[in-house]
Design a protein around this motif. Sequence first.
Motif, PDB file in Angstrom:
ATOM      1  N   GLU A 173       0.837  -1.182   0.000  1.00  0.00           N
ATOM      2  CA  GLU A 173       0.000   0.000   0.000  1.00  0.00           C
ATOM      3  C   GLU A 173       0.879   1.242   0.000  1.00  0.00           C
ATOM      4  O   GLU A 173       2.103   1.165  -0.053  1.00  0.00           O
ATOM      5  CB  GLU A 173      -0.945  -0.021   1.205  1.00  0.00           C
ATOM      6  CG  GLU A 173      -1.982  -1.127   1.104  1.00  0.00           C
ATOM      7  CD  GLU A 173      -2.998  -1.080   2.223  1.00  0.00           C
ATOM      8  OE1 GLU A 173      -2.730  -0.397   3.230  1.00  0.00           O
ATOM      9  OE2 GLU A 173      -4.041  -1.724   2.095  1.00  0.00           O
ATOM     10  N   GLY A 174       0.234   2.404   0.047  1.00  0.00           N
ATOM     11  CA  GLY A 174       0.986   3.644   0.012  1.00  0.00           C
ATOM     12  C   GLY A 174       1.732   3.896   1.306  1.00  0.00           C
ATOM     13  O   GLY A 174       1.159   3.795   2.392  1.00  0.00           O
TER      14      GLY A 174
ATOM     15  N   ALA B  57       2.967   7.465   7.582  1.00  0.00           N
ATOM     16  CA  ALA B  57       1.578   7.079   7.333  1.00  0.00           C
ATOM     17  C   ALA B  57       1.467   6.011   6.255  1.00  0.00           C
ATOM     18  O   ALA B  57       2.282   5.940   5.335  1.00  0.00           O
ATOM     19  CB  ALA B  57       0.749   8.300   6.932  1.00  0.00           C
ATOM     20  N   VAL B  58       0.448   5.184   6.404  1.00  0.00           N
ATOM     21  CA  VAL B  58       0.078   4.176   5.406  1.00  0.00           C
ATOM     22  C   VAL B  58      -1.222   4.634   4.758  1.00  0.00           C
ATOM     23  O   VAL B  58      -2.174   5.001   5.454  1.00  0.00           O
ATOM     24  CB  VAL B  58      -0.119   2.792   6.062  1.00  0.00           C
ATOM     25  CG1 VAL B  58      -0.575   1.771   5.024  1.00  0.00           C
ATOM     26  CG2 VAL B  58       1.162   2.336   6.733  1.00  0.00           C
ATOM     27  N   LEU B  59      -1.267   4.630   3.424  1.00  0.00           N
ATOM     28  CA  LEU B  59      -2.444   5.078   2.680  1.00  0.00           C
ATOM     29  C   LEU B  59      -3.099   3.886   1.982  1.00  0.00           C
ATOM     30  O   LEU B  59      -2.433   3.138   1.273  1.00  0.00           O
ATOM     31  CB  LEU B  59      -2.051   6.124   1.629  1.00  0.00           C
ATOM     32  CG  LEU B  59      -1.205   7.315   2.105  1.00  0.00           C
ATOM     33  CD1 LEU B  59      -0.890   8.227   0.925  1.00  0.00           C
ATOM     34  CD2 LEU B  59      -1.923   8.087   3.200  1.00  0.00           C
ATOM     35  N   THR B  60      -4.400   3.734   2.179  1.00  0.00           N
ATOM     36  CA  THR B  60      -5.165   2.680   1.518  1.00  0.00           C
ATOM     37  C   THR B  60      -6.272   3.325   0.697  1.00  0.00           C
ATOM     38  O   THR B  60      -7.095   4.069   1.243  1.00  0.00           O
ATOM     39  CB  THR B  60      -5.795   1.721   2.549  1.00  0.00           C
ATOM     40  OG1 THR B  60      -4.775   1.215   3.410  1.00  0.00           O
ATOM     41  CG2 THR B  60      -6.489   0.566   1.851  1.00  0.00           C
ATOM     42  N   ASP B  61      -6.281   3.068  -0.602  1.00  0.00           N
ATOM     43  CA  ASP B  61      -7.314   3.630  -1.472  1.00  0.00           C
ATOM     44  C   ASP B  61      -8.604   2.832  -1.288  1.00  0.00           C
ATOM     45  O   ASP B  61      -8.688   1.664  -1.661  1.00  0.00           O
ATOM     46  CB  ASP B  61      -6.855   3.569  -2.934  1.00  0.00           C
ATOM     47  CG  ASP B  61      -7.772   4.362  -3.866  1.00  0.00           C
ATOM     48  OD1 ASP B  61      -8.936   4.597  -3.491  1.00  0.00           O
ATOM     49  OD2 ASP B  61      -7.321   4.743  -4.959  1.00  0.00           O
ATOM     50  N   ILE B  62      -9.618   3.453  -0.680  1.00  0.00           N
ATOM     51  CA  ILE B  62     -10.892   2.766  -0.423  1.00  0.00           C
ATOM     52  C   ILE B  62     -12.016   3.359  -1.274  1.00  0.00           C
ATOM     53  O   ILE B  62     -13.194   3.175  -0.968  1.00  0.00           O
ATOM     54  CB  ILE B  62     -11.266   2.837   1.077  1.00  0.00           C
ATOM     55  CG1 ILE B  62     -11.392   4.293   1.543  1.00  0.00           C
ATOM     56  CG2 ILE B  62     -10.247   2.087   1.920  1.00  0.00           C
ATOM     57  CD1 ILE B  62     -11.959   4.428   2.957  1.00  0.00           C
TER      58      ILE B  62
ATOM     59  N   LEU C 126      -7.927   5.720   3.221  1.00  0.00           N
ATOM     60  CA  LEU C 126      -7.883   5.476   4.659  1.00  0.00           C
ATOM     61  C   LEU C 126      -6.446   5.742   5.094  1.00  0.00           C
ATOM     62  O   LEU C 126      -5.512   5.100   4.608  1.00  0.00           O
ATOM     63  CB  LEU C 126      -8.283   4.037   4.978  1.00  0.00           C
ATOM     64  CG  LEU C 126      -8.293   3.654   6.462  1.00  0.00           C
ATOM     65  CD1 LEU C 126      -9.340   4.463   7.213  1.00  0.00           C
ATOM     66  CD2 LEU C 126      -8.553   2.165   6.633  1.00  0.00           C
ATOM     67  N   VAL C 127      -6.254   6.708   5.983  1.00  0.00           N
ATOM     68  CA  VAL C 127      -4.920   7.118   6.419  1.00  0.00           C
ATOM     69  C   VAL C 127      -4.669   6.586   7.828  1.00  0.00           C
ATOM     70  O   VAL C 127      -5.445   6.849   8.748  1.00  0.00           O
ATOM     71  CB  VAL C 127      -4.782   8.655   6.420  1.00  0.00           C
ATOM     72  CG1 VAL C 127      -3.375   9.067   6.849  1.00  0.00           C
ATOM     73  CG2 VAL C 127      -5.110   9.219   5.045  1.00  0.00           C
ATOM     74  N   SER C 128      -3.596   5.812   7.984  1.00  0.00           N
ATOM     75  CA  SER C 128      -3.176   5.328   9.303  1.00  0.00           C
ATOM     76  C   SER C 128      -1.805   5.927   9.575  1.00  0.00           C
ATOM     77  O   SER C 128      -0.811   5.510   8.978  1.00  0.00           O
ATOM     78  CB  SER C 128      -3.102   3.798   9.323  1.00  0.00           C
ATOM     79  OG  SER C 128      -4.349   3.234   8.981  1.00  0.00           O
ATOM     80  N   GLY C 129      -1.765   6.941  10.440  1.00  0.00           N
ATOM     81  CA  GLY C 129      -0.514   7.672  10.619  1.00  0.00           C
ATOM     82  C   GLY C 129      -0.120   7.858  12.062  1.00  0.00           C
ATOM     83  O   GLY C 129      -0.960   7.833  12.965  1.00  0.00           O
TER      84      GLY C 129
ATOM     85  N   HIS D 221       1.341   6.107  -7.309  1.00  0.00           N
ATOM     86  CA  HIS D 221       0.446   5.528  -8.318  1.00  0.00           C
ATOM     87  C   HIS D 221      -1.016   5.822  -7.992  1.00  0.00           C
ATOM     88  O   HIS D 221      -1.831   6.042  -8.890  1.00  0.00           O
ATOM     89  CB  HIS D 221       0.678   4.020  -8.398  1.00  0.00           C
ATOM     90  CG  HIS D 221      -0.184   3.328  -9.406  1.00  0.00           C
ATOM     91  ND1 HIS D 221       0.015   3.458 -10.767  1.00  0.00           N
ATOM     92  CD2 HIS D 221      -1.268   2.519  -9.254  1.00  0.00           C
ATOM     93  CE1 HIS D 221      -0.904   2.758 -11.406  1.00  0.00           C
ATOM     94  NE2 HIS D 221      -1.692   2.173 -10.514  1.00  0.00           N
ATOM     95  N   MET D 222      -1.349   5.837  -6.698  1.00  0.00           N
ATOM     96  CA  MET D 222      -2.724   6.133  -6.297  1.00  0.00           C
ATOM     97  C   MET D 222      -3.162   7.523  -6.760  1.00  0.00           C
ATOM     98  O   MET D 222      -4.352   7.770  -6.963  1.00  0.00           O
ATOM     99  CB  MET D 222      -2.853   6.056  -4.772  1.00  0.00           C
ATOM    100  CG  MET D 222      -2.724   4.666  -4.192  1.00  0.00           C
ATOM    101  SD  MET D 222      -2.777   4.756  -2.378  1.00  0.00           S
ATOM    102  CE  MET D 222      -2.461   3.039  -1.958  1.00  0.00           C
ATOM    103  N   LEU D 223      -2.192   8.436  -6.918  1.00  0.00           N
ATOM    104  CA  LEU D 223      -2.501   9.806  -7.324  1.00  0.00           C
ATOM    105  C   LEU D 223      -2.187  10.053  -8.792  1.00  0.00           C
ATOM    106  O   LEU D 223      -2.334  11.178  -9.282  1.00  0.00           O
ATOM    107  CB  LEU D 223      -1.716  10.794  -6.456  1.00  0.00           C
ATOM    108  CG  LEU D 223      -2.032  10.745  -4.955  1.00  0.00           C
ATOM    109  CD1 LEU D 223      -1.097  11.672  -4.183  1.00  0.00           C
ATOM    110  CD2 LEU D 223      -3.482  11.134  -4.702  1.00  0.00           C
ATOM    111  N   GLY D 224      -1.726   9.009  -9.495  1.00  0.00           N
ATOM    112  CA  GLY D 224      -1.442   9.148 -10.923  1.00  0.00           C
ATOM    113  C   GLY D 224      -0.164   9.892 -11.227  1.00  0.00           C
ATOM    114  O   GLY D 224      -0.020  10.462 -12.320  1.00  0.00           O
TER     115      GLY D 224
END
Length: 445
Positions: free
Chosen positions: A164-165, A257-262, A240-243, A184-187
């Motif tokens: 993940e991010g 932080a870990v970023l999950t595209d939901i 979803l941001v886990s920071g 990649h999540m943001l292009g």
Amino acid sequence: CMFWRKTLAAQDAAERAKWDQANRNMDEFIQLMIDIMPNPAFFKDPRGLYRGTNSGFEKLLGLSKKDLIGKTIGDVAPGEIVEKHQKHDQSLLEKPGHLVYEAPLQAWDGEHHVIFIKTTYTRPDGAIGGMIGILKDITQRLRSEEEIEQLRKFSDSTVQTMTEGLVLTDSEGRFTFANQAAAHMLGITPSEMVGREGLSFVPEDQHPIVRQADKNRVKGISGRYELVFLHKDGTRRTFLVSGGPRVQGSRFGGTMAVLTDITDRKHMEEEILALSLRDELTTLYNRRGFMTLAEQQLRTASRLKKKVALLYLDVDDLKKINDSGGHKTGDRALAEVAFILKKSFREADIVGRLGGDEFSVLAMETTKMNVDILSKRLQEKLDLFNSRSSAEAGFSLSISVGVFIREPEDPATVEEMLSRADHLMYEQKRSKKSGDLGKPPGPSK
């Protein structure tokens, strides 16, 4: 001609310097991650050289970080132990992913028996950077199924985190590191994120959420929340941001932080809510809801090359329950089965009532061993109901199950998986009726 050669050489040097810095940032992130782990942990490069260790690993071996960095396991362990670990490492590097195994380890006070959880990780330039190892010392305790399951979940979550991010910011909120997945999540590319303020990727209506999270992190408080980001194409993506805070010395040094595209999940939840895809009696997904979610999950599994298991379940002798106690009793039996299924399977699994006395479960990222564990848990909960509640309820519960495991390269649709699992379920049901107490049909592929 000489001028162009010098120019190209300078460009190559600049490009190498950029990736070298990105790789160093990656090492820093992994070191931060293993430092907060409660278990002994390390990471090493594809040659087997340790690049980082945490205090738990150093304490277990009785060696300092200086004694370990740049060394291989062959430098710090006896030869008879080394060979097994090297074989596992080679196998993991040839087929990147994650691996769990038990093996001896030479600790400071003698040989310990340890569960090793290893997962490969990818560097910003796309190459395999090496592997992360997490250890569970089981020398002084009995291994229980629950402990193994917890370790498996921990291993799965580690692998998921690395895919993940992953981002780091400084104390001013500027990105100092972003992995390929986050970009990649943001292009965009990681280099387009590094050096820019995080707020520049977030619409103005989301700024208060970011500022509140930053205030909490300065106070040392970690957080988990949903935040909308702007994609390069202008669309809004929900992450979803886990920071948590990064501490430098005694001062706040920024955020990890870990970023999950939901986004897709949010859209799917909205569609399910709009279509009312729930079974009224059991509150499980009805057939339409199950098929909708299962098809989406199969597409995800194919893209990520993950195994998926489909379980087809039929309540045995429901007609007898209806005949003896009436339809209210039959409805209660179905509701009890639904409750047991919810408790037996994981939150990520999709559980539905297809109709009548037939249920189905789609279990993600599943191996035969995992299916066996889940099936055993289901049977234990059925046995618990029958021993404690069947007399009061006026019925006992029995379920026939058929399991089909779809390999990543298998093009089987949800309907085809249901058909194959249904066939296996009826084989088990016929075995019960004929009095054949042999082992029921196992998972099919």
